[in-house]
Design a protein around this motif. Structure first.
Motif, PDB file in Angstrom:
ATOM      1  N   ARG A 142     -16.716  -0.090   0.364  1.00 39.13           N
ATOM      2  CA  ARG A 142     -16.069  -1.023   1.294  1.00 39.13           C
ATOM      3  C   ARG A 142     -16.558  -2.456   1.068  1.00 39.13           C
ATOM      4  NH1 ARG A 142     -14.477   1.402   7.064  1.00 39.13           N
ATOM      5  NH2 ARG A 142     -13.434   3.294   6.340  1.00 39.13           N
ATOM      6  N   TYR A 143     -17.854  -2.576   0.787  1.00 34.37           N
ATOM      7  CA  TYR A 143     -18.418  -3.898   0.490  1.00 34.37           C
ATOM      8  C   TYR A 143     -17.749  -4.512  -0.733  1.00 34.37           C
ATOM      9  CZ  TYR A 143     -21.719  -7.086  -1.764  1.00 34.37           C
ATOM     10  OH  TYR A 143     -22.274  -8.157  -2.422  1.00 34.37           O
ATOM     11  N   ALA A 144     -17.448  -3.689  -1.735  1.00 32.06           N
ATOM     12  CA  ALA A 144     -16.887  -4.185  -2.997  1.00 32.06           C
ATOM     13  C   ALA A 144     -15.571  -4.923  -2.787  1.00 32.06           C
ATOM     14  CB  ALA A 144     -16.692  -3.025  -3.971  1.00 32.06           C
ATOM     15  N   TYR A 145     -14.803  -4.534  -1.780  1.00 27.48           N
ATOM     16  CA  TYR A 145     -13.499  -5.166  -1.540  1.00 27.48           C
ATOM     17  C   TYR A 145     -13.669  -6.649  -1.212  1.00 27.48           C
ATOM     18  CZ  TYR A 145      -8.818  -6.017   0.267  1.00 27.48           C
ATOM     19  OH  TYR A 145      -7.556  -6.531   0.465  1.00 27.48           O
ATOM     20  N   ASP A 146     -14.467  -6.945  -0.209  1.00 27.09           N
ATOM     21  CA  ASP A 146     -14.662  -8.349   0.187  1.00 27.09           C
ATOM     22  C   ASP A 146     -15.457  -9.121  -0.856  1.00 27.09           C
ATOM     23  OD1 ASP A 146     -13.292  -8.284   2.707  1.00 27.09           O
ATOM     24  OD2 ASP A 146     -14.969  -7.145   3.519  1.00 27.09           O
ATOM     25  N   PHE A 147     -16.338  -8.428  -1.544  1.00 32.43           N
ATOM     26  CA  PHE A 147     -17.170  -9.070  -2.560  1.00 32.43           C
ATOM     27  C   PHE A 147     -16.348  -9.529  -3.758  1.00 32.43           C
ATOM     28  CE2 PHE A 147     -20.099  -8.446  -6.291  1.00 32.43           C
ATOM     29  CZ  PHE A 147     -20.937  -9.512  -6.024  1.00 32.43           C
ATOM     30  N   ALA A 148     -15.391  -8.685  -4.177  1.00 31.15           N
ATOM     31  CA  ALA A 148     -14.666  -8.943  -5.422  1.00 31.15           C
ATOM     32  C   ALA A 148     -13.396  -9.778  -5.249  1.00 31.15           C
ATOM     33  CB  ALA A 148     -14.313  -7.619  -6.093  1.00 31.15           C
ATOM     34  N   LYS A 149     -12.778  -9.731  -4.083  1.00 32.15           N
ATOM     35  CA  LYS A 149     -11.513 -10.457  -3.925  1.00 32.15           C
ATOM     36  C   LYS A 149     -11.761 -11.959  -3.800  1.00 32.15           C
ATOM     37  CE  LYS A 149     -10.859 -10.408   1.119  1.00 32.15           C
ATOM     38  NZ  LYS A 149     -10.763 -11.887   1.267  1.00 32.15           N
ATOM     39  N   GLU A 159      -5.138  -6.549 -10.535  1.00 29.98           N
ATOM     40  CA  GLU A 159      -5.976  -6.408 -11.730  1.00 29.98           C
ATOM     41  C   GLU A 159      -7.437  -6.230 -11.352  1.00 29.98           C
ATOM     42  OE1 GLU A 159      -4.894  -5.942 -14.762  1.00 29.98           O
ATOM     43  OE2 GLU A 159      -2.849  -6.071 -13.955  1.00 29.98           O
ATOM     44  N   THR A 160      -7.888  -7.016 -10.370  1.00 29.18           N
ATOM     45  CA  THR A 160      -9.268  -6.861  -9.894  1.00 29.18           C
ATOM     46  C   THR A 160      -9.448  -5.493  -9.260  1.00 29.18           C
ATOM     47  OG1 THR A 160      -9.462  -9.237  -9.489  1.00 29.18           O
ATOM     48  CG2 THR A 160     -11.052  -7.820  -8.376  1.00 29.18           C
ATOM     49  N   MET A 164     -12.163  -2.593 -10.281  1.00 28.31           N
ATOM     50  CA  MET A 164     -13.165  -2.107  -9.340  1.00 28.31           C
ATOM     51  C   MET A 164     -13.007  -0.608  -9.075  1.00 28.31           C
ATOM     52  SD  MET A 164     -15.095  -4.654  -8.843  1.00 28.31           S
ATOM     53  CE  MET A 164     -16.126  -4.023  -7.529  1.00 28.31           C
ATOM     54  N   LEU A 165     -11.769  -0.128  -9.026  1.00 29.20           N
ATOM     55  CA  LEU A 165     -11.557   1.304  -8.838  1.00 29.20           C
ATOM     56  C   LEU A 165     -12.073   2.096 -10.039  1.00 29.20           C
ATOM     57  CD1 LEU A 165      -7.982   1.290  -7.244  1.00 29.20           C
ATOM     58  CD2 LEU A 165     -10.109   2.007  -6.132  1.00 29.20           C
ATOM     59  N   SER A 166     -11.887   1.556 -11.232  1.00 27.08           N
ATOM     60  CA  SER A 166     -12.413   2.210 -12.431  1.00 27.08           C
ATOM     61  C   SER A 166     -13.937   2.280 -12.378  1.00 27.08           C
ATOM     62  CB  SER A 166     -11.971   1.454 -13.690  1.00 27.08           C
ATOM     63  OG  SER A 166     -10.580   1.542 -13.866  1.00 27.08           O
ATOM     64  N   LEU A 167     -14.550   1.200 -11.910  1.00 24.40           N
ATOM     65  CA  LEU A 167     -16.006   1.134 -11.818  1.00 24.40           C
ATOM     66  C   LEU A 167     -16.542   2.131 -10.796  1.00 24.40           C
ATOM     67  CD1 LEU A 167     -18.511  -0.540 -12.813  1.00 24.40           C
ATOM     68  CD2 LEU A 167     -18.183  -1.965 -10.785  1.00 24.40           C
ATOM     69  N   VAL A 190      -0.910  -6.692  -5.129  1.00 19.47           N
ATOM     70  CA  VAL A 190      -2.186  -6.808  -4.412  1.00 19.47           C
ATOM     71  C   VAL A 190      -2.451  -5.476  -3.707  1.00 19.47           C
ATOM     72  CG1 VAL A 190      -1.993  -9.312  -4.027  1.00 19.47           C
ATOM     73  CG2 VAL A 190      -1.099  -7.705  -2.304  1.00 19.47           C
ATOM     74  N   ILE A 191      -3.697  -5.293  -3.280  1.00 20.27           N
ATOM     75  CA  ILE A 191      -4.085  -4.152  -2.453  1.00 20.27           C
ATOM     76  C   ILE A 191      -4.788  -4.695  -1.221  1.00 20.27           C
ATOM     77  CG2 ILE A 191      -5.716  -2.218  -2.290  1.00 20.27           C
ATOM     78  CD1 ILE A 191      -5.024  -1.386  -5.043  1.00 20.27           C
ATOM     79  N   ASN A 192      -4.335  -4.258  -0.046  1.00 17.84           N
ATOM     80  CA  ASN A 192      -5.004  -4.724   1.174  1.00 17.84           C
ATOM     81  C   ASN A 192      -6.168  -3.796   1.526  1.00 17.84           C
ATOM     82  OD1 ASN A 192      -4.048  -2.489   2.793  1.00 17.84           O
ATOM     83  ND2 ASN A 192      -2.078  -3.555   3.022  1.00 17.84           N
ATOM     84  N   LYS A 193      -6.920  -4.181   2.527  1.00 16.69           N
ATOM     85  CA  LYS A 193      -8.152  -3.440   2.815  1.00 16.69           C
ATOM     86  C   LYS A 193      -7.863  -2.038   3.331  1.00 16.69           C
ATOM     87  CE  LYS A 193     -12.837  -4.177   4.325  1.00 16.69           C
ATOM     88  NZ  LYS A 193     -13.824  -5.165   4.820  1.00 16.69           N
ATOM     89  N   ASP A 194      -6.812  -1.859   4.107  1.00 17.45           N
ATOM     90  CA  ASP A 194      -6.471  -0.533   4.605  1.00 17.45           C
ATOM     91  C   ASP A 194      -6.133   0.392   3.440  1.00 17.45           C
ATOM     92  OD1 ASP A 194      -5.708   1.356   6.811  1.00 17.45           O
ATOM     93  OD2 ASP A 194      -3.760   1.180   5.819  1.00 17.45           O
ATOM     94  N   GLN A 195      -5.361  -0.095   2.486  1.00 15.11           N
ATOM     95  CA  GLN A 195      -5.039   0.710   1.300  1.00 15.11           C
ATOM     96  C   GLN A 195      -6.310   1.040   0.527  1.00 15.11           C
ATOM     97  OE1 GLN A 195      -2.360  -2.151  -0.376  1.00 15.11           O
ATOM     98  NE2 GLN A 195      -0.509  -1.102   0.343  1.00 15.11           N
ATOM     99  N   TRP A 196      -7.154   0.040   0.359  1.00 11.13           N
ATOM    100  CA  TRP A 196      -8.404   0.218  -0.380  1.00 11.13           C
ATOM    101  C   TRP A 196      -9.266   1.331   0.232  1.00 11.13           C
ATOM    102  CZ3 TRP A 196     -10.604  -1.355  -4.850  1.00 11.13           C
ATOM    103  CH2 TRP A 196     -11.999  -1.254  -4.973  1.00 11.13           C
ATOM    104  N   CYS A 197      -9.463   1.279   1.537  1.00 16.83           N
ATOM    105  CA  CYS A 197     -10.306   2.277   2.207  1.00 16.83           C
ATOM    106  C   CYS A 197      -9.679   3.668   2.147  1.00 16.83           C
ATOM    107  CB  CYS A 197     -10.544   1.861   3.662  1.00 16.83           C
ATOM    108  SG  CYS A 197     -11.542   0.359   3.833  1.00 16.83           S
ATOM    109  N   ASN A 198      -8.359   3.735   2.255  1.00 18.53           N
ATOM    110  CA  ASN A 198      -7.689   5.030   2.231  1.00 18.53           C
ATOM    111  C   ASN A 198      -7.677   5.669   0.843  1.00 18.53           C
ATOM    112  OD1 ASN A 198      -6.223   6.150   4.790  1.00 18.53           O
ATOM    113  ND2 ASN A 198      -6.115   3.908   4.967  1.00 18.53           N
TER     114      ASN A 198
END
Length: 238
Positions: A142-149, A159-160, A164-167, A190-198
Motif C-alpha cells: 500500500r505504501y508503494a502506491y503513494d511512494f511511486a506515483k 507504466e509505473t 511496481m506490480l512486477s516488483l 492509470v490505476i487508482n488506489k482502490d484498484q491497486w489495493c484490490n
C-alpha cells in the motif's frame, strides 16, 4: 569457656590460585574483544549517522537527491530497482521516490540502529525479511502506491503500476504474467488506489483456476474485465 581456636595464617599461594580461577571464569563468560562484532560494541551515534547522511547529500543540504541515492545504492551493494530499496524507503517512511530527507533518514536509521554503511549492509537480509510477513507486506504494498506515483497526480500511471506490480507480485502471484498482458492490451492509462489495493486482495484470495471467483462480488470493474479476458483467451473455461 571453650578454648579459642588459633586462626590459621593465610596461605598466599591458595589465595592467588583462587583469584586466578575467578579471573579465568570471568574471561570465559565474556567474549574476547577481538571476537566481538564491532557493531555490537559500538552503539548507535546520531552524529555519526548525520555525517553518513552528508556523504550523499552534501554538508549544507538536508536532502539526498537521485544522484546521491545512486552512490548510496552502490556503496551498500544494491541496485536501485531492487525491492529491498522499496522496503528501506518504507522503513524510513520516505515520501518521494529517489529522495531521502534528513528527518526520514534519522528516524529510520535510528530504528534500524544503523549509522554506517557496513552496519546497513549487514541488516539488508533483515530488512528484506519484512516481505515474508503478510501484514508488513500489505503495508509495504500500500505504501508503494503513494511512494511511486507522481505527487501531482491522484492516480498512478499504468507504466509505473506495471513496474511496481512486477516488483511486488511478479514472483508470488501465478497469474501476474497474464494480468500484465491484460494491462498491456487494455484501455487503462492509470490505476487508482482502490484498484491497486484490490489487486493484492485478488492475488491472495482468488484461486489460480478462478474456481472461487464470484461474478457478483464487489471487485473493481478492472478485475471483472480481467477474468472475462482470461476466459476469452481460453485460459479458463466457464
Amino acid at each position: 569457656m571453650p578454648p579459642r581456636r588459633r586462626r590459621r595464617s593465610p596461605d598466599p599461594d591458595r589465595n592467588i590460585d583462587e583469584l586466578e580461577d575467578l579471573r579465568a571464569k570471568k574471561a570465559a563468560a565474556w567474549p574476547k574483544k577481538e571476537q566481538m562484532n564491532d557493531d555490537i560494541v559500538e552503539t548507535f551515534g546520531k552524529k555519526r549517522c548525520i555525517a553518513w547522511f552528508q556523504e550523499y547529500s552534501g554538508v549544507d543540504d538536508d536532502l539526498i537527491s537521485p544522484e546521491g541515492m545512486e552512490k548510496f545504492c552502490e556503496d551498500i551493494g544494491v541496485e536501485p530497482e531492487n525491492i529491498v530499496m522499496l522496503v528501506l524507503a518504507w522503513k524510513l517512511a520516505a515520501k518521494s521516490m529517489g529522495f531521502f530527507t534528513m528527518q526520514e533518514w534519522l528516524k529510520g536509521m535510528t530504528e534500524l540502529q544503523c549509522d554506517t554503511t557496513s552496519k546497513l549492509r549487514k541488516k539488508l537480509d533483515f530488512i528484506r525479511s519484512y516481505l515474508n510477513d503478510p501484514v508488513c507486506f500489505k503495508s509495504i504494498y500500500r505504501y508503494a502506491y503513494d511512494f511511486a506515483k507522481d505527487k501531482d497526480q491522484r492516480s498512478m500511471d499504468i507504466e509505473t503500476a506495471k513496474a511496481m506490480l512486477s516488483l511486488l507480485l511478479g514472483k508470488h502471484w501465478p497469474l501476474h504474467s497474464l494480468f500484465h498482458q491484460f494491462l498491456e492490451q487494455s484501455k487503462y492509462k492509470v490505476i487508482n488506489k482502490d484498484q491497486w489495493c484490490n489487486i493484492l486482495e485478488f492475488s491472495r484470495t482468488i484461486h489460480t483456476d478462478l474456481s472461487n471467483y464470484d461474478e457478483d462480488g464487489a471487485w473493481p470493474v478492472m478485475l471483472d474485465e480481467f477474468v472475462e479476458w482470461l476466459k476469452e483467451q481460453n485460459t479458463f473455461r466457464s
